[in-house]
Design an enzyme around this catalytic site. Structure first.
Site, PDB file in Angstrom:
ATOM      1  N   HIS A   1      -9.377  17.132  -3.588  1.00  0.00           N
ATOM      2  CA  HIS A   1     -10.583  17.500  -2.830  1.00  0.00           C
ATOM      3  C   HIS A   1     -10.374  17.518  -1.310  1.00  0.00           C
ATOM      4  O   HIS A   1     -10.682  18.504  -0.641  1.00  0.00           O
ATOM      5  CB  HIS A   1     -11.713  16.512  -3.123  1.00  0.00           C
ATOM      6  CG  HIS A   1     -12.047  16.338  -4.563  1.00  0.00           C
ATOM      7  ND1 HIS A   1     -12.842  17.209  -5.248  1.00  0.00           N
ATOM      8  CD2 HIS A   1     -11.701  15.372  -5.461  1.00  0.00           C
ATOM      9  CE1 HIS A   1     -12.997  16.803  -6.500  1.00  0.00           C
ATOM     10  NE2 HIS A   1     -12.307  15.684  -6.653  1.00  0.00           N
TER      11      HIS A   1
HETATM   12  C1  BDR Z   1     -14.222  12.595  -2.858  1.00  0.00           C
HETATM   13  O1  BDR Z   1     -14.358  11.306  -3.432  1.00  0.00           O
HETATM   14  C2  BDR Z   1     -13.174  10.569  -3.280  1.00  0.00           C
HETATM   15  O2  BDR Z   1     -12.839   9.906  -4.457  1.00  0.00           O
HETATM   16  C3  BDR Z   1     -12.115  11.558  -2.843  1.00  0.00           C
HETATM   17  O3  BDR Z   1     -11.177  10.929  -1.962  1.00  0.00           O
HETATM   18  C4  BDR Z   1     -12.882  12.640  -2.155  1.00  0.00           C
HETATM   19  O4  BDR Z   1     -13.057  12.364  -0.785  1.00  0.00           O
HETATM   20  C5  BDR Z   1     -14.369  13.623  -3.970  1.00  0.00           C
HETATM   21  O5  BDR Z   1     -15.611  13.509  -4.584  1.00  0.00           O
END
Ligand code: BDR
Ligand code: CA
Length: 322
Positions: free
Chosen positions: A251
């Site tokens: 992400h």
């Molecule tokens: C986001 O949540 C975290 O677990 C990841 O690092 C990312 O920033 C994705 O939903």
């Protein structure tokens, strides 16, 4: 005819506010390996793990990235803006939040200066230039907006990985992890009127990063690529156990990619609010895509990305020799 050298634009000064986190770690490596960016500082916020863990992880990733020893690193919020318990560690990142990959312990220590003050100082030193890339809960950024409004207004823009605009959430059916961790902070930032580019789950979860590419990185002779690959393999294993798919979602790297290649994404400007009270929908984004309210439309939301753009950026930049 004489050939004229084409002038390269100056690198964009950036601060990465993060909660490493496998995808945060990979996003940091991508930023450091991209000549278009000049990382001025890294700040941390509790999210994927507690503040001590994410700050130690950030320090270890800075070593891996070959960041200068004096690159400012500052710790920020240990929990959400309104106080109380923070959301538990996100298990997809493994027991140490780095996919159960043990990186060498770093000798770097966070500055005495708190994260919000460091970001404010840099924003005022680079008026209209600094891009704040926020990869975790928005607690530090909300405090910047409320406590240091002149510095927040001096930012070029805030780029945030978070939220689910029109997609399903990933921690509840309605909410994305970063927004769910601190909805009150997200509301302050997303309704601030500041220039914001939001890179939500709608884009970051659309395609998975294939296990084969993580394995290729893991077998690289380049230590940073190899560590990134190992961490991604750890996250892939957790994702595969949950869903059966041999992929993971990187992400936060998409937020960095959106600064490197904004033209590779489609954007929609809209007003964005955050549900802070819902019984079932706390942390959900409420996007006024049809202009049904008088809320000012100030957030540019990424809704899709050119197929393969993240993979191309990650593979080309991480595999390259430092
Ligand atoms: C986001 O949540 C975290 O677990 C990841 O690092 C990312 O920033 C994705 O939903
Ligand atoms: Ca993150």
């Amino acid at each position: 005819m004489t050939s004229r050298a084409t002038a390269r634009p100056d690198p964009i000064p950036v601060v990465l506010d993060c909660d490493p986190g496998v995808d945060d770690a990979v996003a940091l490596l991508l930023a450091f390996r991209s000549a278009e960016l000049r990382v001025r500082a890294v700040t941390t916020v509790a999210g994927n793990a507690g503040i001590e863990v994410v700050t130690a992880n950030a320090a270890a990733v800075l070593d891996l990235a070959g960041a200068p020893p004096d690159l400012p690193l500052a710790a920020g919020a240990a929990g959400p803006l309104r106080g109380g318990e923070r959301v538990p560690d996100e298990p997809i990142h493994g027991g140490n939040a780095l996919g159960d990959v043990t990186l060498p312990v770093s000798a770097r220590l966070p500055a005495a200066q708190p994260a919000v003050e460091l970001i404010a100082q840099l924003a005022l030193e680079h008026p209209g230039e600094l891009v704040l890339i926020a990869l975790g809960p928005l607690t530090n950024v909300a405090r910047l907006v409320t406590e240091q409004p002149a510095a927040a207004a001096a930012l070029r823009e805030i780029v945030h990985m978070g939220g689910a605009a029109f997609a399903q959430g990933n921690i509840t059916p309605a909410a994305e992890f970063n927004t769910f961790c601190d909805p009150e902070a997200a509301r302050i930032v997303l309704t601030s009127g500041l220039p914001i580019r939001l890179v939500p789950l709608d884009v970051t979860r659309r395609t998975g990063f294939p296990r084969a590419l993580s394995a290729r990185l893991a077998s690289s002779a380049n230590p940073a690529a190899a560590a990134a690959g190992a961490m991604l393999l750890g996250m892939t294993a957790a994702h595969q156990a949950r869903t059966g798919a041999a992929v993971c979602h990187v992400h936060d790297a998409s937020a960095v990619a959106s600064v490197l290649a904004p033209e590779a994404m489609t954007w929609q400007r809209a007003a964005v609010e955050v549900e802070c009270a819902g019984e079932l929908s706390r942390g959900a984004l409420v996007v006024d895509a049809l202009g049904r309210t008088d809320w000012p439309a100030t957030v540019d939301i990424a809704l899709s990305a050119r197929e393969g753009v993240l993979e191309e950026l990650l593979m080309s930049r991480l595999e390259r020799r430092p």
